[in-house]
Design a protein around this motif. Structure first.
Motif, mmCIF file in Angstrom:
data_model
loop_
_atom_site.group_PDB
_atom_site.id
_atom_site.type_symbol
_atom_site.label_atom_id
_atom_site.label_comp_id
_atom_site.label_asym_id
_atom_site.label_seq_id
_atom_site.Cartn_x
_atom_site.Cartn_y
_atom_site.Cartn_z
ATOM 1 N N SER A 59 0.902 -1.866 -0.035
ATOM 2 C CA SER A 59 0.035 0.401 0.321
ATOM 3 C C SER A 59 0.827 1.432 -0.139
ATOM 4 O O SER A 59 0.556 2.317 -0.857
ATOM 5 C CB SER A 59 -0.546 -0.109 1.141
ATOM 6 O OG SER A 59 -0.121 0.037 2.039
ATOM 7 N N TRP A 60 1.792 1.216 1.107
ATOM 8 C CA TRP A 60 3.068 3.011 0.765
ATOM 9 C C TRP A 60 3.242 3.000 -0.518
ATOM 10 O O TRP A 60 3.813 3.605 -0.846
ATOM 11 C CB TRP A 60 4.016 2.388 1.693
ATOM 12 C CG TRP A 60 4.829 0.981 0.919
ATOM 13 C CD1 TRP A 60 5.048 -0.343 1.123
ATOM 14 C CD2 TRP A 60 6.305 1.123 0.214
ATOM 15 N NE1 TRP A 60 6.216 -0.582 1.015
ATOM 16 C CE2 TRP A 60 6.803 0.335 -0.229
ATOM 17 C CE3 TRP A 60 6.479 2.878 -0.272
ATOM 18 C CZ2 TRP A 60 7.774 0.097 -1.085
ATOM 19 C CZ3 TRP A 60 7.877 2.509 -1.156
ATOM 20 C CH2 TRP A 60 8.368 1.216 -1.388
ATOM 21 N N CYS A 68 1.508 2.107 -3.302
ATOM 22 C CA CYS A 68 0.288 2.256 -4.255
ATOM 23 C C CYS A 68 0.255 3.904 -3.997
ATOM 24 O O CYS A 68 0.374 4.723 -4.956
ATOM 25 C CB CYS A 68 -0.580 2.016 -3.693
ATOM 26 S SG CYS A 68 -0.474 0.296 -4.983
ATOM 27 N N ASP A 69 0.472 4.372 -2.851
ATOM 28 C CA ASP A 69 -0.086 5.751 -2.199
ATOM 29 C C ASP A 69 1.192 6.339 -2.288
ATOM 30 O O ASP A 69 1.123 7.455 -3.134
ATOM 31 C CB ASP A 69 0.174 5.688 -0.628
ATOM 32 C CG ASP A 69 -1.165 5.177 -0.209
ATOM 33 O OD1 ASP A 69 -1.922 5.104 -0.482
ATOM 34 O OD2 ASP A 69 -0.683 4.815 1.138
ATOM 35 N N ARG A 70 2.570 6.376 -2.371
ATOM 36 C CA ARG A 70 3.649 6.909 -3.200
ATOM 37 C C ARG A 70 3.668 7.607 -5.136
ATOM 38 O O ARG A 70 3.031 8.139 -5.468
ATOM 39 C CB ARG A 70 4.812 6.083 -3.242
ATOM 40 C CG ARG A 70 5.640 6.615 -3.076
ATOM 41 C CD ARG A 70 7.363 6.181 -3.439
ATOM 42 N NE ARG A 70 8.900 6.627 -4.075
ATOM 43 C CZ ARG A 70 9.987 6.366 -3.258
ATOM 44 N NH1 ARG A 70 9.851 5.293 -2.845
ATOM 45 N NH2 ARG A 70 10.978 7.254 -4.232
ATOM 46 N N CYS A 82 0.457 6.817 -6.865
ATOM 47 C CA CYS A 82 -0.311 7.483 -6.330
ATOM 48 C C CYS A 82 -0.602 9.237 -6.374
ATOM 49 O O CYS A 82 -0.804 10.175 -6.994
ATOM 50 C CB CYS A 82 -2.211 7.271 -5.446
ATOM 51 S SG CYS A 82 -2.622 5.918 -6.433
ATOM 52 N N ALA A 83 0.277 9.645 -5.106
ATOM 53 C CA ALA A 83 0.574 10.944 -4.588
ATOM 54 C C ALA A 83 1.696 11.637 -5.729
ATOM 55 O O ALA A 83 1.577 12.669 -6.730
ATOM 56 C CB ALA A 83 1.657 11.122 -3.718
ATOM 57 N N ASP A 129 -0.521 12.262 -8.745
ATOM 58 C CA ASP A 129 -1.571 14.395 -8.447
ATOM 59 C C ASP A 129 -0.370 15.129 -8.268
ATOM 60 O O ASP A 129 -1.310 16.113 -8.287
ATOM 61 C CB ASP A 129 -1.972 13.595 -6.993
ATOM 62 C CG ASP A 129 -3.188 12.722 -6.925
ATOM 63 O OD1 ASP A 129 -3.734 12.107 -8.064
ATOM 64 O OD2 ASP A 129 -3.526 12.446 -5.805
ATOM 65 N N ARG A 162 -4.457 8.037 -14.899
ATOM 66 C CA ARG A 162 -5.612 8.450 -13.768
ATOM 67 C C ARG A 162 -6.938 8.508 -14.471
ATOM 68 O O ARG A 162 -6.500 9.553 -15.498
ATOM 69 C CB ARG A 162 -4.560 9.581 -12.994
ATOM 70 C CG ARG A 162 -5.418 9.631 -11.807
ATOM 71 C CD ARG A 162 -5.080 10.580 -11.025
ATOM 72 N NE ARG A 162 -6.089 11.925 -11.715
ATOM 73 C CZ ARG A 162 -5.321 13.133 -11.244
ATOM 74 N NH1 ARG A 162 -4.491 13.248 -10.722
ATOM 75 N NH2 ARG A 162 -6.073 14.026 -11.726
ATOM 76 N N LEU A 213 -3.458 1.289 -8.553
ATOM 77 C CA LEU A 213 -3.198 1.419 -7.478
ATOM 78 C C LEU A 213 -3.876 1.731 -6.357
ATOM 79 O O LEU A 213 -3.783 2.016 -4.994
ATOM 80 C CB LEU A 213 -2.088 2.649 -7.729
ATOM 81 C CG LEU A 213 -1.228 2.579 -9.129
ATOM 82 C CD1 LEU A 213 -0.662 4.195 -8.449
ATOM 83 C CD2 LEU A 213 -0.058 2.107 -8.541
ATOM 84 N N LYS A 214 -5.595 1.631 -6.576
ATOM 85 C CA LYS A 214 -6.611 2.264 -5.895
ATOM 86 C C LYS A 214 -7.475 0.997 -6.542
ATOM 87 O O LYS A 214 -7.691 0.212 -7.213
ATOM 88 C CB LYS A 214 -6.977 3.118 -6.041
ATOM 89 C CG LYS A 214 -6.198 4.640 -5.684
ATOM 90 C CD LYS A 214 -6.531 6.073 -5.597
ATOM 91 C CE LYS A 214 -5.625 6.841 -5.375
ATOM 92 N NZ LYS A 214 -6.731 7.542 -5.132
#
Length: 185
Positions: free
Chosen positions: A28-29, A31-33, A35-36, A39, A137, A177-178
């Protein structure tokens, strides 16, 4: 159990239905990275973001004698210094040079993906070449309940390309990623 440990199931599913799903492939870390990073490049959810040309002048992405991933063209892409962005109808793509190379490298090698692809292509991992990284995205379209759009088949292969060892094909490793909500993609 990582993706490589599931190689026989994945190979069987690719051969029979054309795709395979590997739940929880990335931590998950990571995926979050990633995605960030999307963004940061794209900004907030919207219909369209500002485009940056996919290929610098002088590179024809469809020229088989001089493909974008050749050493000289990769150098030109990196020299451009910013990611290539295309965007249309709430679907945004980020291509080379994407940035966050460490995050992309971690995603590429997670679950022993290199070894998995070598197994699927019936070749030595040292012979593999990464053709492209791309982050996509899809933002919510408030005017539509339709699902994913603008998806396509990249290439069709002949049965002899698939049957030979090593295989003369390639695989896409599409990583969500989500969670994908109904009607999303």
């Amino acid at each position: 159990m990582d993706a490589y440990d599931q190689r026989e199931r994945i190979a069987r599913e690719l051969d029979t239905v054309g795709h395979a799903i590997v739940p929880n492939h990335l931590p998950s870390w990571l995926c979050d990275r990633l995605c960030a990073h999307c963004d940061e490049v794209l900004g907030s959810a919207q219909c369209e973001v500002a485009h940056t040309p996919w290929m610098p002048a002088g590179i024809n992405p469809f020229d088989p004698a001089n493909p974008p991933w050749s050493e000289g063209n990769l150098a030109k892409l990196l020299a451009a210094g910013k990611p290539c962005v295309t965007s249309r109808r709430y679907r945004h793509e980020i291509r080379h040079p994407i940035g966050d190379g460490e995050g992309l490298a971690a995603a590429t090698t997670a679950g022993r993906m290199v070894e998995l692809h070598a197994h699927l292509l019936r070749t030595n991992p040292r012979r593999l070449r990464l053709m492209q990284h791309m982050l996509v995205r899809t933002d919510h379209d408030p005017n539509s309940s339709a699902g994913p759009r603008d998806w396509h088949a990249d290439h069709a292969f002949l049965s002899q390309d698939y049957a030979v060892s090593p295989r003369r094909i390639f695989y896409h490793a599409v990583i969500a990623l989500k969670d994908i909500l109904p009607g999303g993609g």
